[in-house]
Design a protein around this motif. Structure first.
Motif, PDB file in Angstrom:
ATOM      1  N   LYS A 102       8.359 -32.696  10.071  1.00  0.00           N
ATOM      2  CA  LYS A 102       9.549 -32.230  10.660  1.00  0.00           C
ATOM      3  C   LYS A 102      10.287 -31.165   9.473  1.00  0.00           C
ATOM      4  CE  LYS A 102      14.090 -33.513  11.885  1.00  0.00           C
ATOM      5  NZ  LYS A 102      15.134 -34.740  12.111  1.00  0.00           N
ATOM      6  N   GLY A 103       9.998 -31.287   8.263  1.00  0.00           N
ATOM      7  CA  GLY A 103      10.479 -30.117   7.479  1.00  0.00           C
ATOM      8  C   GLY A 103       9.527 -28.939   7.688  1.00  0.00           C
ATOM      9  N   ASN A 104       8.165 -29.059   7.943  1.00  0.00           N
ATOM     10  CA  ASN A 104       7.676 -27.779   8.580  1.00  0.00           C
ATOM     11  C   ASN A 104       8.285 -27.173   9.836  1.00  0.00           C
ATOM     12  OD1 ASN A 104       5.650 -27.558   6.354  1.00  0.00           O
ATOM     13  ND2 ASN A 104       4.752 -29.366   7.650  1.00  0.00           N
ATOM     14  N   VAL A 105       8.644 -27.846  10.658  1.00  0.00           N
ATOM     15  CA  VAL A 105       9.231 -27.405  11.798  1.00  0.00           C
ATOM     16  C   VAL A 105      10.495 -26.814  11.626  1.00  0.00           C
ATOM     17  CG1 VAL A 105       9.983 -28.261  14.119  1.00  0.00           C
ATOM     18  CG2 VAL A 105       8.018 -29.281  13.322  1.00  0.00           C
ATOM     19  N   VAL A 106      11.558 -27.465  10.759  1.00  0.00           N
ATOM     20  CA  VAL A 106      12.817 -27.073  10.605  1.00  0.00           C
ATOM     21  C   VAL A 106      12.451 -25.491   9.952  1.00  0.00           C
ATOM     22  CG1 VAL A 106      14.988 -27.347   9.335  1.00  0.00           C
ATOM     23  CG2 VAL A 106      13.875 -29.242  10.476  1.00  0.00           C
ATOM     24  N   ARG A 107      11.605 -25.457   8.861  1.00  0.00           N
ATOM     25  CA  ARG A 107      11.010 -24.159   7.931  1.00  0.00           C
ATOM     26  C   ARG A 107      11.251 -23.070   9.337  1.00  0.00           C
ATOM     27  NH1 ARG A 107       7.292 -25.544   5.659  1.00  0.00           N
ATOM     28  NH2 ARG A 107       8.269 -26.334   3.632  1.00  0.00           N
ATOM     29  N   SER A 108      10.271 -23.455   9.908  1.00  0.00           N
ATOM     30  CA  SER A 108       9.906 -22.266  11.175  1.00  0.00           C
ATOM     31  C   SER A 108      11.162 -21.990  11.862  1.00  0.00           C
ATOM     32  CB  SER A 108       8.777 -22.893  11.818  1.00  0.00           C
ATOM     33  OG  SER A 108       7.499 -22.747  11.077  1.00  0.00           O
ATOM     34  N   MET A 109      11.888 -23.027  12.232  1.00  0.00           N
ATOM     35  CA  MET A 109      13.053 -22.716  13.103  1.00  0.00           C
ATOM     36  C   MET A 109      14.117 -21.810  12.385  1.00  0.00           C
ATOM     37  SD  MET A 109      13.701 -26.559  14.853  1.00  0.00           S
ATOM     38  CE  MET A 109      13.184 -26.851  16.392  1.00  0.00           C
ATOM     39  N   PHE A 110      14.375 -22.197  11.219  1.00  0.00           N
ATOM     40  CA  PHE A 110      15.282 -21.315  10.573  1.00  0.00           C
ATOM     41  C   PHE A 110      14.981 -19.838  10.154  1.00  0.00           C
ATOM     42  CE2 PHE A 110      17.672 -24.922   7.974  1.00  0.00           C
ATOM     43  CZ  PHE A 110      18.115 -25.511   9.163  1.00  0.00           C
ATOM     44  N   ARG A 111      13.502 -19.918   9.949  1.00  0.00           N
ATOM     45  CA  ARG A 111      13.038 -18.460   9.754  1.00  0.00           C
ATOM     46  C   ARG A 111      12.940 -17.473  10.985  1.00  0.00           C
ATOM     47  NH1 ARG A 111       7.463 -19.451   6.058  1.00  0.00           N
ATOM     48  NH2 ARG A 111       8.459 -20.217   4.041  1.00  0.00           N
ATOM     49  N   ASP A 112      12.401 -17.993  12.149  1.00  0.00           N
ATOM     50  CA  ASP A 112      12.293 -17.392  13.549  1.00  0.00           C
ATOM     51  C   ASP A 112      13.480 -17.206  14.258  1.00  0.00           C
ATOM     52  OD1 ASP A 112       9.543 -17.759  12.543  1.00  0.00           O
ATOM     53  OD2 ASP A 112       9.003 -19.083  13.915  1.00  0.00           O
ATOM     54  N   ILE A 113      14.566 -18.282  14.371  1.00  0.00           N
ATOM     55  CA  ILE A 113      15.340 -18.017  15.569  1.00  0.00           C
ATOM     56  C   ILE A 113      16.768 -17.260  14.755  1.00  0.00           C
ATOM     57  CG2 ILE A 113      17.102 -19.293  16.844  1.00  0.00           C
ATOM     58  CD1 ILE A 113      14.671 -21.577  16.773  1.00  0.00           C
ATOM     59  N   ASP A 114      17.235 -16.370  15.550  1.00  0.00           N
ATOM     60  CA  ASP A 114      18.576 -15.579  15.212  1.00  0.00           C
ATOM     61  C   ASP A 114      19.515 -16.055  16.027  1.00  0.00           C
ATOM     62  OD1 ASP A 114      17.671 -13.854  12.908  1.00  0.00           O
ATOM     63  OD2 ASP A 114      16.521 -12.632  14.450  1.00  0.00           O
ATOM     64  N   ALA A 115      20.550 -16.460  15.206  1.00  0.00           N
ATOM     65  CA  ALA A 115      21.808 -16.912  16.050  1.00  0.00           C
ATOM     66  C   ALA A 115      22.878 -17.013  15.131  1.00  0.00           C
ATOM     67  CB  ALA A 115      21.575 -18.492  16.508  1.00  0.00           C
ATOM     68  N   ASP A 116      24.097 -17.165  15.686  1.00  0.00           N
ATOM     69  CA  ASP A 116      25.636 -17.396  14.999  1.00  0.00           C
ATOM     70  C   ASP A 116      25.715 -18.862  14.571  1.00  0.00           C
ATOM     71  OD1 ASP A 116      26.145 -14.533  15.075  1.00  0.00           O
ATOM     72  OD2 ASP A 116      26.412 -14.804  17.146  1.00  0.00           O
ATOM     73  N   ILE A 117      25.257 -19.624  15.391  1.00  0.00           N
ATOM     74  CA  ILE A 117      25.455 -21.156  15.428  1.00  0.00           C
ATOM     75  C   ILE A 117      24.360 -21.716  15.879  1.00  0.00           C
ATOM     76  CG2 ILE A 117      26.833 -23.125  15.972  1.00  0.00           C
ATOM     77  CD1 ILE A 117      29.215 -21.183  16.464  1.00  0.00           C
ATOM     78  N   TYR A 118      23.812 -22.797  14.893  1.00  0.00           N
ATOM     79  CA  TYR A 118      22.594 -23.726  15.341  1.00  0.00           C
ATOM     80  C   TYR A 118      23.305 -25.058  15.265  1.00  0.00           C
ATOM     81  CZ  TYR A 118      20.385 -19.388  13.284  1.00  0.00           C
ATOM     82  OH  TYR A 118      20.072 -18.106  12.801  1.00  0.00           O
ATOM     83  N   ILE A 119      22.524 -25.589  16.364  1.00  0.00           N
ATOM     84  CA  ILE A 119      22.706 -27.119  16.285  1.00  0.00           C
ATOM     85  C   ILE A 119      21.271 -27.677  16.273  1.00  0.00           C
ATOM     86  CG2 ILE A 119      23.500 -29.027  17.671  1.00  0.00           C
ATOM     87  CD1 ILE A 119      25.500 -27.374  18.845  1.00  0.00           C
TER      88      ILE A 119
END
Length: 310
Positions: free
Chosen positions: A62-79
């Protein structure tokens, strides 16, 4: 504002369709990203059919998934929400409101305050683990967060893009909580309902294996974030053991001017050497950590300045 719903998934074909549908209903303006972490079922296919943006993450955990999400996705608000349908999409508006109002950098979906977690959760050792980690973090980091390990969280861009993800597994929630506490990010907890997995859906969390990993990560984070306290404990324990072993040797020498307990004398000296070295390590690392904190604060300031200019 651009809103992104982040759903890390591994073999969730029974629930992922409902999760995507629920969040589309509650947040129709949001983009829903499902990161498939090597699922062996139809998780990706179902998520795509329901309208989610599906991305493959081949590094397991899961940590690897979250790392990729945080790096790849541009947004103002994340859930961020798990794909097992245990968290209510109906709470999404309440979760993001403190972010919109500027009251929080991270909002935590608190499963424990209203009692539904204890009613729905069928795994008693998970209750024990949650309370243990919560108590340890409260003791070590002096905070009042009620639900440290919840997988339902909301973030602003400021937090996501400045969060260094080091964990690779389920320790990620603990890491995010400690990072936010240590770096003085604004936190807010929102009580939410919790429901257990539907019949046929199995948890990927191993109570003992992943519990050990979380506790190991907590110990490592304690050492990294508060080295003076960590090595101070080692110093104190070693010093007391040295006294316990060495005092009889000293008394014998004072009375007889002779030492017959040579092994005890060597052991006592060893404990004292460990105590001194631990104290020196603590002082040096504490200085390094304080310098890193100053540099991180400057980095956050520069990041905000650049964001304002953009």
């Amino acid at each position: 504002m651009k809103i992104a719903v982040l759903v890390p998934c591994y073999n969730e074909e029974l629930t992922i369709g409902k999760v995507v549908e629920d969040f589309k209903r509650e947040l129709p303006e949001a983009d829903i990203y499902v990161y498939d972490n090597n699922s062996k079922d139809n998780t990706s296919k179902i998520a795509e059919e329901k309208g989610a943006i599906v991305v493959k993450e081949y590094r397991q955990g899961k940590g690897n998934v979250v790392r990729s999400m945080f790096r790849d996705i541009d947004a103002d608000i994340y859930i961020m929400v798990d794909g097992d349908d245990t968290y209510p999409a109906e709470a999404a508006r309440d979760m993001i409101q403190p972010i919109i109002d500027g009251e929080a950098d991270m909002v935590i979906g608190d499963r424990l305050s209203n009692g539904t977690y204890f009613q729905e959760n069928k795994r008693p050792f998970h209750d024990f683990g949650n309370n243990l980690v919560k108590g340890l973090i409260g003791l070590l980091f002096k905070n009042e967060i009620r639900d440290i390990m919840t997988g339902y969280r909301a973030f602003n861009r400021y937090f996501v893009k400045t969060m260094p993800v080091l964990s690779d597994g389920f320790q990620i929630e603990t890491e995010m909580s400690i990072h936010a506490l240590d770096k003085k990010f604004l936190l807010k907890e929102i009580p939410i309902d919790y429901r257990d997995r539907p019949e046929g859906s199995e948890s990927k969390l191993s109570t003992f294996k992943d519990g050990y990993r979380v506790l190991s990560a907590l110990g490592s984070l304690f050492k990294n974030y508060k080295p003076m306290a960590f090595f101070g404990i080692v110093t104190l324990v070693s010093f007391l053991l040295g006294l316990l072993v060495g005092v009889p040797v000293i008394f014998e020498f004072v009375k007889t001017s002779f030492v017959s307990k040579v092994p005890s004398a060597i052991l006592a000296v060893g404990f004292m050497v460990i105590a001194i070295l631990s104290l020196v390590c603590g002082v040096i690392l504490d200085t390094i950590v304080k310098n890193n904190k100053m540099n991180y604060e400057l980095y956050l300031t520069r990041y905000k300045d650049l964001s304002i200019k953009k």
